[in-house]
Each structure stands twice: as C-alpha cells, then as structure tokens.
Design a protein around this motif. Structure first.
Motif, PDB file in Angstrom:
ATOM      1  N   HIS A 243      -7.997   4.272   4.843  1.00 24.44           N
ATOM      2  CA  HIS A 243      -6.973   4.806   3.950  1.00 24.44           C
ATOM      3  C   HIS A 243      -6.449   3.706   3.024  1.00 24.44           C
ATOM      4  CE1 HIS A 243      -2.854   7.083   3.590  1.00 24.44           C
ATOM      5  NE2 HIS A 243      -3.468   6.943   2.438  1.00 24.44           N
ATOM      6  N   VAL A 244      -7.196   3.408   1.967  1.00 21.36           N
ATOM      7  CA  VAL A 244      -6.803   2.363   1.023  1.00 21.36           C
ATOM      8  C   VAL A 244      -5.668   2.880   0.135  1.00 21.36           C
ATOM      9  CG1 VAL A 244      -7.591   0.767  -0.762  1.00 21.36           C
ATOM     10  CG2 VAL A 244      -9.174   1.504   1.040  1.00 21.36           C
ATOM     11  N   ILE A 245      -4.616   2.072  -0.034  1.00 20.70           N
ATOM     12  CA  ILE A 245      -3.440   2.488  -0.806  1.00 20.70           C
ATOM     13  C   ILE A 245      -3.761   2.458  -2.302  1.00 20.70           C
ATOM     14  CG2 ILE A 245      -1.018   1.983  -1.304  1.00 20.70           C
ATOM     15  CD1 ILE A 245      -0.964   0.474   1.430  1.00 20.70           C
ATOM     16  N   PRO A 246      -3.765   3.604  -2.991  1.00 19.83           N
ATOM     17  CA  PRO A 246      -4.168   3.644  -4.394  1.00 19.83           C
ATOM     18  C   PRO A 246      -3.070   3.287  -5.383  1.00 19.83           C
ATOM     19  CG  PRO A 246      -3.768   5.869  -3.626  1.00 19.83           C
ATOM     20  CD  PRO A 246      -3.543   4.962  -2.441  1.00 19.83           C
ATOM     21  N   GLU A 247      -1.813   3.515  -4.987  1.00 18.05           N
ATOM     22  CA  GLU A 247      -0.707   3.226  -5.900  1.00 18.05           C
ATOM     23  C   GLU A 247       0.534   2.807  -5.117  1.00 18.05           C
ATOM     24  OE1 GLU A 247       0.984   7.774  -6.523  1.00 18.05           O
ATOM     25  OE2 GLU A 247      -0.429   6.932  -7.990  1.00 18.05           O
ATOM     26  N   THR A 248       1.344   1.977  -5.731  1.00 15.14           N
ATOM     27  CA  THR A 248       2.552   1.469  -5.084  1.00 15.14           C
ATOM     28  C   THR A 248       3.579   2.588  -4.917  1.00 15.14           C
ATOM     29  OG1 THR A 248       2.214  -0.771  -5.921  1.00 15.14           O
ATOM     30  CG2 THR A 248       4.467  -0.164  -5.342  1.00 15.14           C
ATOM     31  N   LYS A 249       4.163   2.662  -3.729  1.00 14.77           N
ATOM     32  CA  LYS A 249       5.166   3.698  -3.491  1.00 14.77           C
ATOM     33  C   LYS A 249       6.151   3.244  -2.427  1.00 14.77           C
ATOM     34  CE  LYS A 249       2.227   6.180  -0.177  1.00 14.77           C
ATOM     35  NZ  LYS A 249       1.612   7.499   0.155  1.00 14.77           N
ATOM     36  N   GLN A 250       7.351   3.808  -2.485  1.00 12.84           N
ATOM     37  CA  GLN A 250       8.384   3.479  -1.511  1.00 12.84           C
ATOM     38  C   GLN A 250       8.333   4.441  -0.330  1.00 12.84           C
ATOM     39  OE1 GLN A 250      12.130   3.076  -3.895  1.00 12.84           O
ATOM     40  NE2 GLN A 250      12.012   0.962  -3.151  1.00 12.84           N
ATOM     41  N   VAL A 251       8.287   3.879   0.853  1.00 10.43           N
ATOM     42  CA  VAL A 251       8.301   4.650   2.100  1.00 10.43           C
ATOM     43  C   VAL A 251       9.022   3.810   3.155  1.00 10.43           C
ATOM     44  CG1 VAL A 251       6.157   5.917   1.648  1.00 10.43           C
ATOM     45  CG2 VAL A 251       6.061   3.707   2.811  1.00 10.43           C
ATOM     46  N   PRO A 252       9.625   4.430   4.162  1.00 11.29           N
ATOM     47  CA  PRO A 252      10.257   3.652   5.232  1.00 11.29           C
ATOM     48  C   PRO A 252       9.202   2.835   5.987  1.00 11.29           C
ATOM     49  CG  PRO A 252      10.976   5.945   5.268  1.00 11.29           C
ATOM     50  CD  PRO A 252       9.820   5.886   4.329  1.00 11.29           C
TER      51      PRO A 252
ATOM     52  N   LEU B 106      -6.425   6.266   9.499  1.00 17.62           N
ATOM     53  CA  LEU B 106      -5.373   6.946   8.744  1.00 17.62           C
ATOM     54  C   LEU B 106      -4.210   6.041   8.368  1.00 17.62           C
ATOM     55  CD1 LEU B 106      -5.232  10.341  10.695  1.00 17.62           C
ATOM     56  CD2 LEU B 106      -6.522   9.774   8.627  1.00 17.62           C
ATOM     57  N   ILE B 107      -4.199   4.816   8.859  1.00 12.08           N
ATOM     58  CA  ILE B 107      -3.101   3.901   8.545  1.00 12.08           C
ATOM     59  C   ILE B 107      -3.286   3.348   7.135  1.00 12.08           C
ATOM     60  CG2 ILE B 107      -1.955   1.745   9.173  1.00 12.08           C
ATOM     61  CD1 ILE B 107      -2.879   2.187  12.042  1.00 12.08           C
ATOM     62  N   PRO B 108      -2.266   3.431   6.274  1.00  8.93           N
ATOM     63  CA  PRO B 108      -2.374   2.872   4.919  1.00  8.93           C
ATOM     64  C   PRO B 108      -2.765   1.401   4.965  1.00  8.93           C
ATOM     65  CG  PRO B 108      -0.394   4.195   5.124  1.00  8.93           C
ATOM     66  CD  PRO B 108      -0.952   4.077   6.505  1.00  8.93           C
ATOM     67  N   LEU B 109      -3.649   1.008   4.067  1.00  9.47           N
ATOM     68  CA  LEU B 109      -4.227  -0.338   4.089  1.00  9.47           C
ATOM     69  C   LEU B 109      -4.335  -0.865   2.672  1.00  9.47           C
ATOM     70  CD1 LEU B 109      -7.492  -1.335   5.977  1.00  9.47           C
ATOM     71  CD2 LEU B 109      -7.417  -1.455   3.478  1.00  9.47           C
ATOM     72  N   ASN B 110      -4.064  -2.149   2.500  1.00 11.72           N
ATOM     73  CA  ASN B 110      -4.299  -2.748   1.187  1.00 11.72           C
ATOM     74  C   ASN B 110      -4.923  -4.126   1.313  1.00 11.72           C
ATOM     75  OD1 ASN B 110      -2.236  -4.621   1.755  1.00 11.72           O
ATOM     76  ND2 ASN B 110      -0.750  -3.676   0.383  1.00 11.72           N
TER      77      ASN B 110
ATOM     78  N   ASP C 206       2.728   0.716  10.594  1.00 14.37           N
ATOM     79  CA  ASP C 206       2.993   1.452   9.354  1.00 14.37           C
ATOM     80  C   ASP C 206       1.952   1.185   8.272  1.00 14.37           C
ATOM     81  OD1 ASP C 206       5.391   2.777  10.151  1.00 14.37           O
ATOM     82  OD2 ASP C 206       6.453   0.871   9.964  1.00 14.37           O
ATOM     83  N   TYR C 207       1.450  -0.041   8.229  1.00 17.93           N
ATOM     84  CA  TYR C 207       0.374  -0.324   7.279  1.00 17.93           C
ATOM     85  C   TYR C 207      -0.367  -1.592   7.677  1.00 17.93           C
ATOM     86  CZ  TYR C 207       2.068  -4.296   4.408  1.00 17.93           C
ATOM     87  OH  TYR C 207       2.443  -5.533   3.960  1.00 17.93           O
TER      88      TYR C 207
ATOM     89  N   GLY D 108       3.806  -9.280   2.842  1.00 12.90           N
ATOM     90  CA  GLY D 108       4.072  -8.225   3.828  1.00 12.90           C
ATOM     91  C   GLY D 108       5.512  -8.214   4.297  1.00 12.90           C
ATOM     92  N   MET D 109       6.096  -9.400   4.478  1.00 11.15           N
ATOM     93  CA  MET D 109       7.514  -9.490   4.843  1.00 11.15           C
ATOM     94  C   MET D 109       8.378  -8.809   3.785  1.00 11.15           C
ATOM     95  SD  MET D 109       7.558 -13.500   6.028  1.00 11.15           S
ATOM     96  CE  MET D 109       9.352 -13.603   6.202  1.00 11.15           C
ATOM     97  N   HIS D 110       8.077  -9.091   2.536  1.00  9.50           N
ATOM     98  CA  HIS D 110       8.839  -8.484   1.437  1.00  9.50           C
ATOM     99  C   HIS D 110       8.548  -6.989   1.318  1.00  9.50           C
ATOM    100  CE1 HIS D 110      10.632 -12.106  -0.503  1.00  9.50           C
ATOM    101  NE2 HIS D 110       9.709 -12.700   0.228  1.00  9.50           N
ATOM    102  N   SER D 111       7.338  -6.589   1.684  1.00  6.41           N
ATOM    103  CA  SER D 111       6.996  -5.167   1.680  1.00  6.41           C
ATOM    104  C   SER D 111       7.888  -4.402   2.653  1.00  6.41           C
ATOM    105  CB  SER D 111       5.516  -4.992   2.062  1.00  6.41           C
ATOM    106  OG  SER D 111       5.134  -3.644   2.017  1.00  6.41           O
ATOM    107  N   LEU D 112       8.075  -4.957   3.855  1.00  7.03           N
ATOM    108  CA  LEU D 112       8.983  -4.326   4.826  1.00  7.03           C
ATOM    109  C   LEU D 112      10.408  -4.330   4.305  1.00  7.03           C
ATOM    110  CD1 LEU D 112       7.887  -5.597   8.381  1.00  7.03           C
ATOM    111  CD2 LEU D 112       7.063  -3.624   7.091  1.00  7.03           C
ATOM    112  N   HIS D 113      10.833  -5.457   3.751  1.00  2.63           N
ATOM    113  CA  HIS D 113      12.204  -5.597   3.254  1.00  2.63           C
ATOM    114  C   HIS D 113      12.513  -4.583   2.152  1.00  2.63           C
ATOM    115  CE1 HIS D 113      15.941  -7.442   2.061  1.00  2.63           C
ATOM    116  NE2 HIS D 113      15.467  -7.804   0.884  1.00  2.63           N
ATOM    117  N   ARG D 114      11.501  -4.326   1.294  1.00  3.82           N
ATOM    118  CA  ARG D 114      11.689  -3.400   0.173  1.00  3.82           C
ATOM    119  C   ARG D 114      11.290  -1.973   0.522  1.00  3.82           C
ATOM    120  NH1 ARG D 114       9.996  -6.722  -5.334  1.00  3.82           N
ATOM    121  NH2 ARG D 114      10.844  -8.748  -4.689  1.00  3.82           N
ATOM    122  N   ASN D 115      10.766  -1.754   1.743  1.00  2.42           N
ATOM    123  CA  ASN D 115      10.241  -0.435   2.114  1.00  2.42           C
ATOM    124  C   ASN D 115       9.275   0.075   1.047  1.00  2.42           C
ATOM    125  OD1 ASN D 115      11.611   0.187   4.681  1.00  2.42           O
ATOM    126  ND2 ASN D 115      13.476   0.054   3.446  1.00  2.42           N
TER     127      ASN D 115
END
Length: 383
Positions: free
Chosen positions: A348-357, A298-302, A271-272, A323-330
């Motif tokens: 695909h660098v992630i430009p802004e924080t967003k909620q996704v599954p 194409l995979i989101p990356l930070n 997923d990322y 990363g663990m908390h990223s999964l927990h918070r989606n």
C-alpha cells in the motif's frame, strides 16, 4: 529496562538546514533532486541531491571546511551543534557519540583533495568530531552500508538499556563522491531521471547528500515536542549476496519480526511504514515480498528517496527524523514519484500526502552485504 526516547533533532539537506524546514518541504511535495553536471564527480550528468553552501548560512560558528575540517566534518559539526544547543545537554561521561556513515571522508582519496589520505580512516573522523565538541567518550563509528543510520539509533537504545550511557548523540552522513557515483554507475543502477520507488516505470537510484543528528535519551526532562519512544529494534544479515538483496526478503522479514517482538506489539498497531525504497528493481521487489510475508500489505508505506535521493549512511537517520515529525503532525507523506505499482506483491504505497491520526510507525533499512535493520517508534504524548 526503562523507556528510551528520540528527541531533539536536526537535518541538513538540499531541502533546508533544519528539520522543520526540511519536513515542511516534504509536506509540500518538493524534491531536492536535480540534474547535476559536475565532471569532478562524474563524467556524465546525473540526477541527485547536493547540499549547497547556503545550507550552512545559519551556522556562522562552524569553521570553513577549507581550513580545519572536510566538507563531511563541517556538515556533521553543524548538525550536532544544533542538537546540543537545543537540548542544552552537558557532555559528561554519561553521554555517548555515535557516528553513522557508509564511506566517511572517502573523497579525500582524490589526489586533488587538500586533506591527507589519513583523513579517510573512520576512526580519524570520530576523533575529529569528538575533539571539536570535547566529548568525554570516544566516538563509536557505525559503518554497515546503508543501514548505518538506523542501526546507530538501535545501538544507542541498547547502550542506554545496558546502563553504559544515559544519553547518546547520533549523527549520520555521507557526501557525494566520485567513488560512490562510479560504483553505482558500474552496477548500472543509476536513474537518468528522478527516482520513483515501487513504481512500474522506475529506472533506478539517485544518490543524495544529507546529514542528520538527534538525541537519544532516557531523561523525560530532555524531550522535544516531536519526541518519540523507541519501542524495539533489530538488525539481521541474510548474507545473500555482496550487493543483491535476498529474493525472499529473509533478512528484512526477520528484522521486523524481532523488532516487533521486543516492542510487544502486533501488526495492527503499526500506522505506517517508512520503508527503504531505493527505486531499484531488486530492492523494491525484495521489500514487497518481505512485507507480504509479514502480513503488512494494507499498512500505508512510503519511501522518501524521491525527496532526498539515497543518502546512504544518513538515510535511515534522516527518514526516522521525518517519521518523528510525521507522527507529530499526524500526516502521512506521499511516496514522491509513485504512480502505479511496479512490484509483485500488493503493498500500500502512499500516493498523496494526507492528514490522519498517527501513533506508531515502523522504519526499515536494507543495504549491501545482506544487512537489514528495523525499528518501531511511538508517539509519547498528544502534541
């Protein structure tokens, strides 16, 4: 082999003294980086992150570093203490202690330091931490440049898979020191502003401080709400150069391939990517080449270096816990400081924080001497 999990965890950094507070700050887009003017560390002001004494205010039981422990030891003890209390883990002979660090107590080599130079030996650091908590087993020290933190997690999985331990406490950390800062300055790698990983206008690295600890276990009765399963991990050294990364990304490429083979998953399942992203020209470019070769464009990356700076031996561990908390918070966290792509391959660098599954993420680390480590983590339940 049974399943192995990452569970209770703690981060101490300029953004907070517990994982939740630190991740809250990341989610809010706050950075711990600032301009530091301290002649004891560097003759010139520099951008970095440093843990203040306030970050230990919740750890009243930890002795003052001026008495029995160095600053690094004090911070490691505080981080481990939180994990042990949260997990209520009994320290039997089935529990291992792994300590990840790049330079350990290197600051004691300063003539003005109150501790003897013997404290700089890594085995001494291990004995101090082991004896403080009364671990039955000797500490295993992992010091492999900047992959140390992530490598310690992968090694903990191996030891549990082999039946050596049932649980491993992994801790990682480095502190700001004249030695490290002068070294990066000599490389002309230090940025005069907040670092910007993968950005067209990046100008170099920021060095930071952070200490992290977590429990690696096979016991499903010891899982925290943010626990994840480690599906696979691998480390590869491309022996390219004493400090410069491979231009083809060979070591990172092979590390990720091996980790995915062990995890038995394909690219589409990621997923990322929690990448290394130091904001130096050579590292960021190397990673873009490796991810391009892996078909992961194409995979989101930070990169989290814009929040913490490069925390050296702790970086892979800190970023795994986030990363663990990223999964927990989606939630995908922005790669702070990024505006325009500054590498040759279209990652695909992630430009802004967003909620996704989110279910699965890949963590990578790279370091001096051609070392590279990759690990894949997966959510074990809907939280």
């Amino acid at each position: 082999m049974g399943k192995v999990y990452l569970s209770y965890n703690n981060i101490i950094s300029p953004l907070g003294s517990d994982s939740v507070s630190v991740v809250d700050a990341v989610q809010q887009g706050r950075s711990g980086l600032k301009r530091i003017n301290d002649p004891r560390l560097s003759p010139n002001p520099f951008y970095g992150s440093r843990i203040s004494s306030e970050e230990l205010k919740d750890h009243k039981s930890i002795p003052s570093p001026s008495k029995s422990y160095t600053r690094l030891e004090t911070l490691m003890i505080a981080a481990i203490d939180s994990v042990l209390k949260a997990s209520n883990l009994e320290l039997t002979d089935r529990v291992g202690l792994f300590i990840a660090t790049t330079k350990g107590n290197i600051d004691v080599l300063d003539k003005a330091h109150p501790f003897s130079e013997d404290r700089a030996y890594l085995n001494t650091l291990g004995k101090v931490i082991q004896h403080h908590f009364k671990f039955t087993n000797e500490a295993l020290l992992v010091s492999n440049a900047c992959v140390s933190g992530l490598l310690a997690v992968v090694m903990a999985k191996r030891y549990i898979d082999l039946g050596v331990y049932d649980h491993v406490i992994v801790t990682g950390g480095d502190v700001l020191s004249k030695f490290v800062l002068s070294g990066f300055s000599a490389f002309q790698a230090m940025s005069h502003e907040q670092c910007k990983p993968y950005d067209l206008n990046r100008s170099g690295i920021n060095i930071g401080e952070a200490i992290a600890s977590l429990l690696v276990t096979k016991d499903t009765q010891l899982l925290s709400d943010d626990a994840v399963q480690i599906l696979g991990g691998s480390s590869c050294n491309d022996a390219n150069h004493i400090s410069g990364p491979s231009r083809t990304g060979e070591g990172l490429y092979r590390s990720v391939q091996s980790a995915m083979k062990e995890a038995k998953i394909h690219t589409e399942a990621i997923d990322y990517i929690a990448a290394h992203g130091t904001a130096t020209l050579f590292n960021d470019e190397m990673e873009s080449v490796a991810f391009d070769r892996l078909g992961m464009n194409l995979i989101p990356l930070n990169s989290l270096k814009g929040y913490f700076g490069h925390t050296m031996g702790a970086s892979g561990l800190v970023e795994t816990i986030v990363g663990m908390h990223s999964l927990h918070r989606n939630t995908l966290f922005a790669s702070l400081g990024f505006e325009a792509i500054g590498v040759s391959k279209p990652i695909h660098v992630i430009p802004e924080t967003k909620q996704v599954p989110l279910t699965t993420f890949l963590k990578t680390s790279s370091g001096f001497g051609g070392c590279n480590t990759a690990a894949i983590f997966q959510k074990i339940k809907e939280n």
